[in-house]
Scaffold this motif. Structure first.
Motif, PDB file in Angstrom:
ATOM      1  N   GLN A 243       5.266  14.754  -7.208  1.00 57.41           N
ATOM      2  CA  GLN A 243       6.069  15.619  -8.063  1.00 57.41           C
ATOM      3  C   GLN A 243       7.541  15.249  -7.899  1.00 57.41           C
ATOM      4  N   ALA A 244       8.320  15.508  -8.916  1.00 55.65           N
ATOM      5  CA  ALA A 244       9.765  15.301  -8.809  1.00 55.65           C
ATOM      6  C   ALA A 244      10.300  16.108  -7.618  1.00 55.65           C
ATOM      7  N   GLY A 245      11.161  15.461  -6.862  1.00 55.43           N
ATOM      8  CA  GLY A 245      11.690  16.081  -5.661  1.00 55.43           C
ATOM      9  C   GLY A 245      10.890  15.769  -4.418  1.00 55.43           C
ATOM     10  N   GLY A 246       9.711  15.172  -4.606  1.00 52.04           N
ATOM     11  CA  GLY A 246       8.839  14.862  -3.485  1.00 52.04           C
ATOM     12  C   GLY A 246       9.149  13.516  -2.863  1.00 52.04           C
ATOM     13  N   SER A 247       8.245  13.088  -1.988  1.00 51.42           N
ATOM     14  CA  SER A 247       8.443  11.854  -1.233  1.00 51.42           C
ATOM     15  C   SER A 247       7.178  11.015  -1.220  1.00 51.42           C
ATOM     16  N   LEU A 248       7.368   9.721  -1.079  1.00 55.03           N
ATOM     17  CA  LEU A 248       6.279   8.781  -0.878  1.00 55.03           C
ATOM     18  C   LEU A 248       6.764   7.679   0.055  1.00 55.03           C
TER      19      LEU A 248
ATOM     20  N   THR B 241       9.211   6.201 -11.574  1.00 53.70           N
ATOM     21  CA  THR B 241       7.878   5.757 -11.928  1.00 53.70           C
ATOM     22  C   THR B 241       7.893   4.279 -12.295  1.00 53.70           C
ATOM     23  N   ALA B 242       7.082   3.494 -11.610  1.00 50.01           N
ATOM     24  CA  ALA B 242       7.057   2.041 -11.825  1.00 50.01           C
ATOM     25  C   ALA B 242       5.989   1.419 -10.945  1.00 50.01           C
TER      26      ALA B 242
ATOM     27  N   SER C 294       0.865  -1.181   0.000  1.00 49.98           N
ATOM     28  CA  SER C 294       0.000   0.000   0.000  1.00 49.98           C
ATOM     29  C   SER C 294       0.900   1.228   0.000  1.00 49.98           C
ATOM     30  N   GLY C 295       0.292   2.379  -0.273  1.00 49.12           N
ATOM     31  CA  GLY C 295       1.025   3.637  -0.172  1.00 49.12           C
ATOM     32  C   GLY C 295       1.493   4.219  -1.481  1.00 49.12           C
ATOM     33  N   GLY C 296       1.271   3.536  -2.588  1.00 50.84           N
ATOM     34  CA  GLY C 296       1.662   4.109  -3.863  1.00 50.84           C
ATOM     35  C   GLY C 296       0.790   5.292  -4.218  1.00 50.84           C
ATOM     36  N   GLY C 297       1.169   5.963  -5.286  1.00 49.11           N
ATOM     37  CA  GLY C 297       0.390   7.107  -5.710  1.00 49.11           C
ATOM     38  C   GLY C 297       1.219   8.006  -6.602  1.00 49.11           C
ATOM     39  N   SER C 298       0.841   9.275  -6.656  1.00 48.10           N
ATOM     40  CA  SER C 298       1.522  10.236  -7.510  1.00 48.10           C
ATOM     41  C   SER C 298       2.286  11.249  -6.675  1.00 48.10           C
TER      42      SER C 298
END
Length: 125
Positions: free
Chosen positions: A13-18, A90-91, A7-11
């Motif tokens: 911005q470049a430079g951001g975090s997930l 992205t993957a 879980s926890g995927g999503g979109s």
């Protein structure tokens, strides 16, 4: 029966975090290597990071210094903190496990016996 659920995927911005999470069940062995893999269409699945039963970690070169793998044995969860994201991250990301120490595991998809269903990560520029 071993079960892995990401879980926890999503979109982002470049430079951001997930932050990705993998909930595990049925992994009762003390010898367990857990890992995150990722795959984009038309490409082979590649290892991103692994964590051994003793907590030792390993990262692929593209993510070294940006991603952090960790686990919480009490919660039966493994995590992947991703920072300084780039579009190349992205993957589809997969949680994987095998009942052995990471030192003895082939660092490829064939080295792992258990897989989650995957969670999509999309990084836009």
């Amino acid at each position: 029966q071993v079960r892995l659920v990401e879980s926890g995927g999503g979109s982002a911005q470049a430079g951001g975090s997930l932050r990705l999470s993998c909930e595990t069940s049925g992994l009762t062995s003390r010898r367990v290597c857990m890992a995150w893999f990722r795959q984009t269409p038309g490409k082979e699945r590649e290892g991103v990071a692994s964590i051994n039963s003793d907590g030792n970690t390993h990262y692929s070169d593209p993510v070294e210094g940006r991603f952090t793998i960790s686990k919480d044995n009490a919660k039966n969860r493994m995590y992947l903190e991703m920072s300084r994201l780039v579009p190349e991250d992205t993957a589809m990301y997969y949680c994987a496990a095998v009942k052995d120490f990471c030192y003895f595991v082939d660092w490829s998809p064939s080295g792992f016996d258990y897989w989650g269903q995957g969670t999509q990560v999309t990084v836009s520029s």
